[in-house]
Design a protein around this motif. Structure first.
Motif, short mmCIF file in Angstrom:
data_model
loop_
_atom_site.label_atom_id
_atom_site.label_comp_id
_atom_site.label_asym_id
_atom_site.label_seq_id
_atom_site.Cartn_x
_atom_site.Cartn_y
_atom_site.Cartn_z
N ALA A 192 0.73 -1.29 0.14
CA ALA A 192 0.07 -0.07 -0.01
C ALA A 192 0.92 1.28 0.03
O ALA A 192 1.92 1.34 0.93
CB ALA A 192 -0.85 -0.01 1.20
N THR A 193 0.52 2.06 -0.99
CA THR A 193 1.43 3.42 -1.19
C THR A 193 0.73 4.57 -0.94
O THR A 193 -0.28 4.81 -1.73
CB THR A 193 1.91 3.30 -2.58
N LEU A 194 1.20 5.53 -0.23
CA LEU A 194 0.10 6.64 0.38
C LEU A 194 0.16 7.50 -0.85
O LEU A 194 1.32 7.91 -1.53
CB LEU A 194 1.09 7.22 1.52
N ILE A 195 -0.95 8.05 -1.23
CA ILE A 195 -1.16 9.21 -2.31
C ILE A 195 -0.82 10.40 -2.07
O ILE A 195 -0.86 11.27 -2.98
CB ILE A 195 -2.79 9.01 -2.64
N SER A 196 -0.77 10.89 -0.75
CA SER A 196 -0.70 12.35 -0.50
C SER A 196 -0.05 12.42 0.95
O SER A 196 -0.05 11.50 1.75
CB SER A 196 -1.84 13.14 -0.70
N PRO A 197 0.46 13.41 1.17
CA PRO A 197 0.85 13.65 2.69
C PRO A 197 -0.22 13.69 3.93
O PRO A 197 0.01 13.13 5.07
CB PRO A 197 1.39 15.07 2.61
N MET A 198 -1.41 13.73 3.44
CA MET A 198 -2.62 13.72 4.19
C MET A 198 -3.37 12.44 4.27
O MET A 198 -4.05 12.05 4.99
CB MET A 198 -3.87 14.86 3.74
N ALA A 199 -2.77 11.45 3.64
CA ALA A 199 -3.13 9.85 3.37
C ALA A 199 -2.83 9.21 4.68
O ALA A 199 -3.43 8.09 4.89
CB ALA A 199 -2.65 9.16 2.09
N GLY A 200 -2.03 9.65 5.58
CA GLY A 200 -1.58 8.98 6.86
C GLY A 200 -0.68 7.90 6.62
O GLY A 200 0.19 8.02 5.92
N GLY A 201 -0.98 6.70 7.29
CA GLY A 201 -0.27 5.54 7.08
C GLY A 201 0.66 5.42 8.34
O GLY A 201 0.44 5.94 9.40
N MET A 202 1.59 4.54 8.39
CA MET A 202 2.83 4.23 9.08
C MET A 202 3.97 4.87 8.91
O MET A 202 4.48 4.88 7.69
CB MET A 202 2.76 2.72 9.38
N LEU A 231 1.24 11.66 12.56
CA LEU A 231 1.92 11.24 11.26
C LEU A 231 1.11 12.16 10.29
O LEU A 231 1.68 11.92 9.00
CB LEU A 231 1.38 9.80 11.08
N LEU A 232 0.41 13.29 10.63
CA LEU A 232 -0.17 13.94 9.56
C LEU A 232 0.59 15.45 9.57
O LEU A 232 0.97 15.98 10.66
CB LEU A 232 -1.64 14.00 9.70
#
Length: 376
Positions: free
Chosen positions: A61-71, A115-116
Motif C-alpha cells: 500500500a502506497t500513500l497517495i498524499s501527505p494527508m493520506a496518513g499511514g505508518m 503522522l499528518l
C-alpha cells in the motif's frame, strides 16, 4: 483467459501473464519515514520477487498524499523523488518480464495526528474511532467526518497518484478499497453514519468507491485500473449489515459500467493473522458470478497449497500469496516444481533493514550453498 489452473496463462489489460501466482500487496515499512521515498532495499525486494518473469506483482500500500496518513516507513507516490525511485522498481520488474501494479492508499481514520502534516485530525466517513489502542498503545483517535465538499479533493488525490504511478512505469494501479481504510470506511455501516449522498443506502455508501474507480480509469485507462475489496472484513472495526447485498451492488455497478477493468481483487473472508490455513462459512462465489473478467483471490492460501491449486483449477482465479512470497522470492517456481518452501519470520515483517526482507534465498541459491558446503 486461457483455460484454468495456477500455471495457465491469463490476460490482464494488455498483458499476458504466464501463470496465476501473484504477489499480494504487503506492508513492509522499509521507506525512510520522513520522505516516504522507496529505498534501494525496496528496489531489491521487488526485483527478487519478479523472478523469471511472467507474473503479477502488486506493491505494498502506497500513500497517495501527505494527508493520506499511514505508518512510518510506508512509501509514497506524490513527490518527484518518490516517482523517480519507483521507476527503478518498475524497470527491474519489467527487465525480468513481470507485470507490476501500484496499490494506492489513503488510510482515513487508521492513523494518528502525529503522522499528518500540522498534526491534522484524521478523517473518515464519520466521527467514529477504531476500537482499542493505536500503534503507540494509546486509545484510537476519533476522526472527523470528511466534509462533502472535500470529497472531490480526495478523489483528485487518487487520480494524481494514479497518473504518477503511470509516470513511474507501473502497468496499472490497484485502488485500496479494503481492510478498513478510507474507501472501506465509507462502504461499511459500522463506520459510515452519514446522512448525505455518501451515507445511508448501499448506493450512497458505495458511491465513493465507484467515483474513485471512475475517475482513475478516465485518467489512465480502464485496462490499467483495478480495485481491492474485503466483504465480511472485521479488521480495524469493520462490519456491514448486509455484506452480500452491499458488495454485490458494488460489483454489479463495476460490471455494468467498467467491464474492461484490469481485475477485481477480493480478500477472502477467511483471512487471519494466524499461521494456519484459513476457513470460513463465507464464499466469494456471489461476486465471482457477477464479475465476468479477471478475479484475484487472496487470504490464507500459503497455508493450504493443495487448496490453492484446487481453487485455481475450479475458478480460474489468480491467487495472491503474501507470507509465503515474503520468504520465497521464487515462489512461482517452487510451487510449480513442488519444491520445499523457506519458513518466514513474522518478527521481521514490519520495519527494520534487509533481514527478513531481501535475505531470503531462492531454492537455487540454497542448493548452491549446500553444494559449496559439501565441497568444502
Amino acid at each position: 483467459m486461457s483455460g484454468k489452473g495456477l500455471f495457465q496463462p491469463i490476460r490482464i489489460g494488455k498483458h499476458l501473464l504466464k501463470h496465476r501466482v501473484a504477489l499480494a500487496p504487503l506492508t513492509r515499512l522499509r521507506a525512510p519515514p520522513q520522505t516516504h521515498v522507496p529505498s534501494e532495499d525496496i528496489v531489491n525486494y521487488y526485483t527478487q520477487r519478479a523472478g523469471n518473469g511472467g507474473g503479477l506483482l502488486i506493491t505494498e500500500a502506497t500513500l497517495i498524499s501527505p494527508m493520506a496518513g499511514g505508518m512510518p516507513g510506508a512509501p509514497g507516490i506524490w513527490t518527484k523523488e518518490q516517482i523517480e525511485n519507483w521507476k527503478k522498481v518498475t524497470k527491474a520488474a519489467h527487465d525480468r518480464g513481470a507485470v507490476i501494479f501500484s496499490q494506492l492508499w489513503h488510510v482515513g481514520r487508521a492513523t494518528n495526528s502525529f503522522l499528518l502534516p500540522d498534526k491534522a485530525q484524521p478523517v473518515s466517513a464519520s466521527a467514529i474511532a477504531i476500537e482499542g489502542n493505536d500503534m503507540m498503545g494509546n486509545p484510537q483517535q476519533v476522526p472527523r467526518a470528511l466534509e462533502t465538499s472535500e470529497i472531490p479533493g480526495l478523489i483528485k488525490d487518487f487520480v494524481k497518484a494514479a497518473e504518477n504511478a503511470i509516470e513511474a512505469g507501473f502497468d496499472g494501479v490497484e485502488v485500496h478499497g479494503a481492510n478498513g481504510y478510507i474507501i472501506d470506511q465509507f462502504i461499511n455501516t459500522n463506520s459510515n453514519k452519514r446522512t448525505d449522498q455518501y451515507g445511508g443506502s448501499i448506493e450512497n455508501r458505495t458511491r465513493l468507491a465507484l467515483e474513485v474507480v471512475d475517475a482513475v480509469q478516465k485518467a489512465i485507462g480502464a485496462d490499467r485500473t483495478a480495485i481491492r475489496l474485503s466483504p465480511w472484513g472485521t479488521f480495524q472495526s469493520m462490519g456491514d449489515d448486509t455484506p452480500t447485498e452491499t458488495w454485490g451492488y458494488l460489483v454489479q455497478q463495476l460490471q455494468d459500467n467498467h467491464p474492461e477493468l484490469a481485475y477485481l481483487h477480493f480478500v477472502e473472508p477467511r483471512t487471519t493473522l494466524e499461521d494456519v490455513a484459513g476457513t470460513s462459512v463465507y464464499s466469494l462465489d456471489h461476486f465471482r458470478k457477477i464479475w465476468k473478467s479477471v478475479f484475484i483471490s487472496a487470504g490464507g492460501y500459503g497455508h493450504d497449497l493443495p487448496g490453492a491449486l484446487k481453487h485455481a483449477e475450479e475458478t480460474g482465479d489468480i491467487i495472491a500469496f503474501g507470507r509465503q512470497f515474503i520468504a520465497n522470492p521464487d515462489l512461482p517456481q517452487r510451487l510449480q516444481q513442488q519444491l520445499p518452501l523457506n519458513p518466514y519470520d513474522r518478527g521481521t515483517f514490519y520495519g527494520g533493514g534487509s533481514k527478513g526482507y531481501t535475505d531470503y534465498p531462492t531454492y537455487e541459491e540454497t542448493q548452491t550453498a549446500s553444494e559449496a558446503t559439501v565441497t568444502a
